[in-house]
Design a protein around this motif. Structure first.
Motif, PDB file in Angstrom:
ATOM      1  N   ALA A  66    -123.021  42.276  26.698  1.00  0.00           N
ATOM      2  CA  ALA A  66    -122.713  41.387  27.863  1.00  0.00           C
ATOM      3  C   ALA A  66    -123.979  40.879  28.534  1.00  0.00           C
ATOM      4  O   ALA A  66    -124.143  39.712  28.692  1.00  0.00           O
ATOM      5  CB  ALA A  66    -121.531  41.595  28.509  1.00  0.00           C
ATOM      6  N   ASP A  67    -124.595  41.987  28.796  1.00  0.00           N
ATOM      7  CA  ASP A  67    -125.844  41.788  29.613  1.00  0.00           C
ATOM      8  C   ASP A  67    -126.832  40.786  28.883  1.00  0.00           C
ATOM      9  O   ASP A  67    -127.414  39.866  29.499  1.00  0.00           O
ATOM     10  CB  ASP A  67    -126.578  43.028  30.101  1.00  0.00           C
ATOM     11  N   VAL A  68    -126.982  40.969  27.654  1.00  0.00           N
ATOM     12  CA  VAL A  68    -127.995  40.300  26.829  1.00  0.00           C
ATOM     13  C   VAL A  68    -127.418  38.796  26.633  1.00  0.00           C
ATOM     14  O   VAL A  68    -128.162  37.980  26.688  1.00  0.00           O
ATOM     15  CB  VAL A  68    -128.421  40.984  25.489  1.00  0.00           C
ATOM     16  N   ALA A  69    -126.209  38.730  26.418  1.00  0.00           N
ATOM     17  CA  ALA A  69    -125.429  37.534  26.233  1.00  0.00           C
ATOM     18  C   ALA A  69    -125.730  36.499  27.471  1.00  0.00           C
ATOM     19  O   ALA A  69    -125.598  35.415  27.402  1.00  0.00           O
ATOM     20  CB  ALA A  69    -123.827  37.798  25.935  1.00  0.00           C
ATOM     21  N   GLU A  70    -125.365  37.130  28.803  1.00  0.00           N
ATOM     22  CA  GLU A  70    -126.021  36.605  29.831  1.00  0.00           C
ATOM     23  C   GLU A  70    -127.187  35.829  29.977  1.00  0.00           C
ATOM     24  O   GLU A  70    -127.265  34.945  30.714  1.00  0.00           O
ATOM     25  CB  GLU A  70    -125.622  37.439  31.124  1.00  0.00           C
ATOM     26  N   LYS A  71    -128.188  36.332  29.284  1.00  0.00           N
ATOM     27  CA  LYS A  71    -129.572  35.640  29.531  1.00  0.00           C
ATOM     28  C   LYS A  71    -129.642  34.451  28.246  1.00  0.00           C
ATOM     29  O   LYS A  71    -130.710  34.083  27.982  1.00  0.00           O
ATOM     30  CB  LYS A  71    -130.547  36.543  29.154  1.00  0.00           C
ATOM     31  N   ALA A  72    -128.610  34.122  27.621  1.00  0.00           N
ATOM     32  CA  ALA A  72    -128.530  32.901  26.517  1.00  0.00           C
ATOM     33  C   ALA A  72    -128.848  31.722  27.226  1.00  0.00           C
ATOM     34  O   ALA A  72    -128.795  31.671  28.389  1.00  0.00           O
ATOM     35  CB  ALA A  72    -127.073  33.004  25.859  1.00  0.00           C
ATOM     36  N   ALA A  73    -129.625  30.802  26.483  1.00  0.00           N
ATOM     37  CA  ALA A  73    -130.247  29.612  27.182  1.00  0.00           C
ATOM     38  C   ALA A  73    -128.902  28.675  27.451  1.00  0.00           C
ATOM     39  O   ALA A  73    -129.241  28.153  28.332  1.00  0.00           O
ATOM     40  CB  ALA A  73    -131.160  28.821  26.098  1.00  0.00           C
ATOM     41  N   THR A  74    -127.902  28.447  26.583  1.00  0.00           N
ATOM     42  CA  THR A  74    -127.038  27.610  26.843  1.00  0.00           C
ATOM     43  C   THR A  74    -125.628  28.297  26.891  1.00  0.00           C
ATOM     44  O   THR A  74    -125.634  29.312  26.553  1.00  0.00           O
ATOM     45  CB  THR A  74    -126.868  26.473  25.708  1.00  0.00           C
ATOM     46  N   LYS A  75    -124.579  27.542  27.418  1.00  0.00           N
ATOM     47  CA  LYS A  75    -123.359  27.845  27.761  1.00  0.00           C
ATOM     48  C   LYS A  75    -122.880  28.033  26.456  1.00  0.00           C
ATOM     49  O   LYS A  75    -122.193  29.265  26.306  1.00  0.00           O
ATOM     50  CB  LYS A  75    -122.700  26.898  28.539  1.00  0.00           C
ATOM     51  N   ALA A  76    -122.968  27.496  25.452  1.00  0.00           N
ATOM     52  CA  ALA A  76    -122.201  27.423  24.188  1.00  0.00           C
ATOM     53  C   ALA A  76    -122.742  29.038  23.424  1.00  0.00           C
ATOM     54  O   ALA A  76    -122.194  29.754  22.930  1.00  0.00           O
ATOM     55  CB  ALA A  76    -122.706  26.420  23.204  1.00  0.00           C
ATOM     56  N   GLU A  77    -124.091  29.263  23.597  1.00  0.00           N
ATOM     57  CA  GLU A  77    -124.882  30.373  23.242  1.00  0.00           C
ATOM     58  C   GLU A  77    -124.156  31.499  23.747  1.00  0.00           C
ATOM     59  O   GLU A  77    -124.077  32.722  23.076  1.00  0.00           O
ATOM     60  CB  GLU A  77    -126.231  30.394  23.346  1.00  0.00           C
ATOM     61  N   LYS A  78    -124.221  31.454  24.955  1.00  0.00           N
ATOM     62  CA  LYS A  78    -123.578  32.611  25.771  1.00  0.00           C
ATOM     63  C   LYS A  78    -122.255  32.821  25.486  1.00  0.00           C
ATOM     64  O   LYS A  78    -121.787  34.034  25.072  1.00  0.00           O
ATOM     65  CB  LYS A  78    -123.535  32.030  27.328  1.00  0.00           C
ATOM     66  N   THR A  79    -121.276  31.877  25.269  1.00  0.00           N
ATOM     67  CA  THR A  79    -119.812  32.159  24.984  1.00  0.00           C
ATOM     68  C   THR A  79    -119.931  32.702  23.450  1.00  0.00           C
ATOM     69  O   THR A  79    -118.935  33.641  23.057  1.00  0.00           O
ATOM     70  CB  THR A  79    -119.039  30.879  24.841  1.00  0.00           C
ATOM     71  N   ALA A  80    -120.711  32.188  22.578  1.00  0.00           N
ATOM     72  CA  ALA A  80    -120.751  32.798  21.203  1.00  0.00           C
ATOM     73  C   ALA A  80    -121.255  34.466  21.126  1.00  0.00           C
ATOM     74  O   ALA A  80    -120.725  35.111  20.411  1.00  0.00           O
ATOM     75  CB  ALA A  80    -121.721  32.157  20.409  1.00  0.00           C
ATOM     76  N   ALA A  81    -122.173  34.487  22.107  1.00  0.00           N
ATOM     77  CA  ALA A  81    -122.606  35.957  22.137  1.00  0.00           C
ATOM     78  C   ALA A  81    -121.705  36.913  22.746  1.00  0.00           C
ATOM     79  O   ALA A  81    -121.600  38.175  22.417  1.00  0.00           O
ATOM     80  CB  ALA A  81    -123.966  36.096  22.827  1.00  0.00           C
ATOM     81  N   LEU A  82    -120.969  36.573  23.843  1.00  0.00           N
ATOM     82  CA  LEU A  82    -119.781  37.345  24.282  1.00  0.00           C
ATOM     83  C   LEU A  82    -118.860  37.494  23.139  1.00  0.00           C
ATOM     84  O   LEU A  82    -118.386  38.800  23.163  1.00  0.00           O
ATOM     85  CB  LEU A  82    -119.314  36.771  25.410  1.00  0.00           C
ATOM     86  N   ALA A  83    -118.661  36.716  22.489  1.00  0.00           N
ATOM     87  CA  ALA A  83    -117.423  36.953  21.462  1.00  0.00           C
ATOM     88  C   ALA A  83    -117.981  37.692  20.342  1.00  0.00           C
ATOM     89  O   ALA A  83    -116.995  38.711  19.977  1.00  0.00           O
ATOM     90  CB  ALA A  83    -117.061  35.532  20.796  1.00  0.00           C
ATOM     91  N   ASP A  84    -119.227  37.826  20.141  1.00  0.00           N
ATOM     92  CA  ASP A  84    -119.849  38.741  19.052  1.00  0.00           C
ATOM     93  C   ASP A  84    -119.905  40.130  19.798  1.00  0.00           C
ATOM     94  O   ASP A  84    -119.429  40.959  18.999  1.00  0.00           O
ATOM     95  CB  ASP A  84    -121.267  38.246  18.783  1.00  0.00           C
TER      96      ASP A  84
END
Length: 208
Positions: free
Chosen positions: A44-62
């Protein structure tokens, strides 16, 4: 001869370059694996650093799909089973096969308890419904008896009244009773008084 040596040296340099490239690539891969998240929190810490909100949401789901457990404040991990609305302690970021087996067994017991609870609730509801029906029947019976009691009872048809001026007949009385003998005795006494005390005749009026 020098051409052969030169060619040999070129081949060695090429092999050395290839080896260095492979070694560098291996080190890069090793560094990437070291940086890979080991549990949901790191992911989740890595997902928080995503560039866009959509990428962050997808990373958290993963991250949620990869790691079922969550860190506990005191150490270790916990697994929340929403089907049972219950939390289980597990050793790692995901349940082991043995831990998953215990979770499944607990879910089976949970379903059995739910079934028994539902059956008990249905039995109580059925009993309450029967009691209400009995009470309703009793109220209907009481209401029916009350309505019957309110119906007027037919009275006896009154007898034809005696003609005007006629004396009502005396009610019969028992022979020898004082109430029946006294009127006759009173008449006899009056007759005796008339015999012994005759009524004086009025003097004749003088003429003129």
């Amino acid at each position: 001869m020098s051409a052969v040596v030169t060619s040999h040296r070129a081949a060695l340099l090429l092999v050395a370059a290839a080896g260095f490239f492979l070694l560098a690539q291996g080190r890069a891969d090793a560094q990437w694996w070291k940086r890979a998240p080991v549990d949901f929190e790191e992911c989740a810490d890595v997902a928080e650093k995503a560039a866009t909100k959509a990428e962050k949401t997808a990373a958290l789901a993963d991250c949620n799909a990869k790691f079922a457990g969550r860190r506990k404040p005191g150490g270790g991990y916990s697994y929340y089973d929403f089907l049972q609305d219950r939390t289980f302690d597990i050793a790692g970021p995901n349940p082991t096969p043995e831990e998953q087996k215990k979770i499944d067994e607990a879910y089976t017991a949970y379903l059995a308890n739910q079934r028994r609870s539902n059956e008990a609730a249905q039995a109580i509801a059925r009993q309450q419904r029967e009691q209400q029906e009995q009470q309703l029947q009793q109220l209907q019976q009481v209401a029916l008896r009350t309505e019957v009691a309110r119906v007027p009872v037919p009275v006896e048809r009154p007898k034809v009244q005696q003609a005007a001026g006629a004396k009502p007949k005396a009610a019969p009385c028992a022979k020898g009773s004082f109430s029946c003998e006294w009127p006759r005795l009173s008449e006899s006494l009056n007759d005796l008084k008339k015999l012994f005390n005759p009524t004086p005749s009025k003097p004749a009026k003088k003429g003129g």
